[in-house]
Design a protein around this motif. Structure first.
Motif, PDB file in Angstrom:
ATOM      1  N   GLY A  48      59.160  86.895  70.969  1.00 20.88           N
ATOM      2  CA  GLY A  48      59.191  85.919  70.255  1.00 20.88           C
ATOM      3  C   GLY A  48      60.233  84.709  70.631  1.00 20.88           C
ATOM      4  O   GLY A  48      61.064  85.066  71.667  1.00 20.88           O
ATOM      5  N   TYR A  49      60.283  83.805  69.932  1.00 21.45           N
ATOM      6  CA  TYR A  49      61.027  82.457  70.534  1.00 21.45           C
ATOM      7  C   TYR A  49      62.657  82.912  70.228  1.00 21.45           C
ATOM      8  O   TYR A  49      63.288  82.551  71.091  1.00 21.45           O
ATOM      9  CB  TYR A  49      60.675  81.452  69.737  1.00 21.45           C
ATOM     10  CG  TYR A  49      61.470  80.316  69.715  1.00 21.45           C
ATOM     11  CD1 TYR A  49      61.419  79.507  70.925  1.00 21.45           C
ATOM     12  CD2 TYR A  49      62.531  79.751  68.798  1.00 21.45           C
ATOM     13  CE1 TYR A  49      62.210  78.279  71.359  1.00 21.45           C
ATOM     14  CE2 TYR A  49      63.485  78.476  68.912  1.00 21.45           C
ATOM     15  CZ  TYR A  49      63.219  77.939  70.288  1.00 21.45           C
ATOM     16  OH  TYR A  49      63.806  77.001  70.516  1.00 21.45           O
ATOM     17  N   ALA A  50      62.833  83.453  69.242  1.00 19.64           N
ATOM     18  CA  ALA A  50      64.396  84.122  69.034  1.00 19.64           C
ATOM     19  C   ALA A  50      64.390  85.319  68.316  1.00 19.64           C
ATOM     20  O   ALA A  50      65.121  85.645  67.351  1.00 19.64           O
ATOM     21  CB  ALA A  50      65.199  82.796  68.145  1.00 19.64           C
ATOM     22  N   MET A  51      63.700  86.294  69.140  1.00 19.20           N
ATOM     23  CA  MET A  51      63.630  87.558  68.694  1.00 19.20           C
ATOM     24  C   MET A  51      64.910  88.359  68.099  1.00 19.20           C
ATOM     25  O   MET A  51      64.926  88.876  67.243  1.00 19.20           O
ATOM     26  CB  MET A  51      62.823  88.486  69.571  1.00 19.20           C
ATOM     27  CG  MET A  51      62.543  89.839  69.190  1.00 19.20           C
ATOM     28  SD  MET A  51      61.604  89.713  67.960  1.00 19.20           S
ATOM     29  CE  MET A  51      59.940  89.613  68.475  1.00 19.20           C
ATOM     30  N   ALA A  90      60.363 101.924  67.913  1.00 22.41           N
ATOM     31  CA  ALA A  90      60.586 100.834  68.713  1.00 22.41           C
ATOM     32  C   ALA A  90      61.729 101.086  69.599  1.00 22.41           C
ATOM     33  O   ALA A  90      63.097 101.462  69.124  1.00 22.41           O
ATOM     34  CB  ALA A  90      61.183  99.619  67.498  1.00 22.41           C
ATOM     35  N   GLU A  91      61.769 100.425  70.609  1.00 27.73           N
ATOM     36  CA  GLU A  91      62.921 100.446  71.507  1.00 27.73           C
ATOM     37  C   GLU A  91      63.412  98.802  71.582  1.00 27.73           C
ATOM     38  O   GLU A  91      62.632  98.041  72.053  1.00 27.73           O
ATOM     39  CB  GLU A  91      62.437 101.194  72.909  1.00 27.73           C
ATOM     40  CG  GLU A  91      63.551 100.889  74.027  1.00 27.73           C
ATOM     41  CD  GLU A  91      63.154 101.411  75.244  1.00 27.73           C
ATOM     42  OE1 GLU A  91      64.066 101.373  76.161  1.00 27.73           O
ATOM     43  OE2 GLU A  91      62.042 101.684  75.531  1.00 27.73           O
ATOM     44  N   LEU A  92      64.519  98.657  71.510  1.00 30.46           N
ATOM     45  CA  LEU A  92      64.856  97.120  71.593  1.00 30.46           C
ATOM     46  C   LEU A  92      65.641  96.793  72.973  1.00 30.46           C
ATOM     47  O   LEU A  92      66.682  97.486  73.457  1.00 30.46           O
ATOM     48  CB  LEU A  92      66.109  96.849  70.626  1.00 30.46           C
ATOM     49  CG  LEU A  92      65.711  96.957  69.221  1.00 30.46           C
ATOM     50  CD1 LEU A  92      66.942  96.801  68.162  1.00 30.46           C
ATOM     51  CD2 LEU A  92      64.639  96.268  68.651  1.00 30.46           C
ATOM     52  N   LEU A  93      65.108  95.894  73.665  1.00 30.42           N
ATOM     53  CA  LEU A  93      65.546  95.555  75.102  1.00 30.42           C
ATOM     54  C   LEU A  93      66.026  94.117  75.016  1.00 30.42           C
ATOM     55  O   LEU A  93      65.564  93.219  74.293  1.00 30.42           O
ATOM     56  CB  LEU A  93      64.105  95.586  76.025  1.00 30.42           C
ATOM     57  CG  LEU A  93      63.345  97.148  75.979  1.00 30.42           C
ATOM     58  CD1 LEU A  93      62.114  96.924  76.778  1.00 30.42           C
ATOM     59  CD2 LEU A  93      64.481  98.126  76.427  1.00 30.42           C
ATOM     60  N   THR A  94      67.057  94.071  75.962  1.00 25.96           N
ATOM     61  CA  THR A  94      67.516  92.616  76.049  1.00 25.96           C
ATOM     62  C   THR A  94      67.637  92.423  77.433  1.00 25.96           C
ATOM     63  O   THR A  94      68.347  93.277  78.356  1.00 25.96           O
ATOM     64  CB  THR A  94      68.965  92.288  75.440  1.00 25.96           C
ATOM     65  OG1 THR A  94      68.868  92.736  74.018  1.00 25.96           O
ATOM     66  CG2 THR A  94      69.435  90.996  75.479  1.00 25.96           C
ATOM     67  N   SER A 104      62.442  84.534  74.020  1.00 25.28           N
ATOM     68  CA  SER A 104      63.936  84.835  74.349  1.00 25.28           C
ATOM     69  C   SER A 104      63.962  86.112  75.074  1.00 25.28           C
ATOM     70  O   SER A 104      63.123  86.828  75.102  1.00 25.28           O
ATOM     71  CB  SER A 104      64.534  85.079  72.630  1.00 25.28           C
ATOM     72  OG  SER A 104      64.108  86.169  72.049  1.00 25.28           O
ATOM     73  N   GLU A 105      65.215  86.452  75.612  1.00 26.80           N
ATOM     74  CA  GLU A 105      65.359  87.579  76.424  1.00 26.80           C
ATOM     75  C   GLU A 105      65.328  88.912  75.507  1.00 26.80           C
ATOM     76  O   GLU A 105      65.299  89.985  76.050  1.00 26.80           O
ATOM     77  CB  GLU A 105      66.707  87.566  76.956  1.00 26.80           C
ATOM     78  CG  GLU A 105      67.801  87.644  76.053  1.00 26.80           C
ATOM     79  CD  GLU A 105      69.355  87.658  76.874  1.00 26.80           C
ATOM     80  OE1 GLU A 105      70.477  87.718  76.279  1.00 26.80           O
ATOM     81  OE2 GLU A 105      69.203  87.546  77.982  1.00 26.80           O
TER      82      GLU A 105
END
Length: 125
Positions: A48-51, A90-94, A104-105
């Protein structure tokens, strides 16, 4: 991890929009339209744009359970719907990714645990 059938994989690749359901800290469901990207390893990325600033991201930090529903109407006459319901973790990745410059990253990676599809057996390619 549960694996997608060939028909399910083909269907996911043909679609662009799904609805992602998460659970907030009070136990209330939240569903949002999202773009998604099936991966060769059987996971699905959601960007997304600003996840990282979204409620879904905050929800998943507390509770990684997630559902993604992708469906459409293949025909009105005769009435024929098709779709897939994916439940998982869900796994949150940055960090860097290949989804495109407008994302977004922060990215959500869904690891499917249960897959239910309907109406895909009638697809002829």
């Amino acid at each position: 991890m549960t694996e997608f059938s060939e028909a399910e994989r083909a269907y996911l690749k043909s679609q662009r929009l799904g609805r992602l359901a998460t659970v907030d800290p009070q136990g209330q469901p939240q569903a949002n339209p999202v773009g998604f990207f099936p991966q060769d390893d059987g996971t699905i990325l959601v960007g997304g744009y600003a996840m990282g600033r979204t409620k879904k991201w905050r929800n998943l930090r507390k509770n990684p359970k997630v559902a993604l529903v992708v469906d459409d109407i293949a025909s009105v006459r005769p009435w024929r719907v098709r779709g897939i319901d994916i439940r998982g973790e869900a796994e949150l990745l940055t960090g860097p990714h290949d989804l495109g410059p407008h994302f977004s990253e922060e990215v959500i990676r869904i690891h499917p645990r249960r897959i239910h599809s309907w109406g895909l057996e009638d697809d002829k390619g």
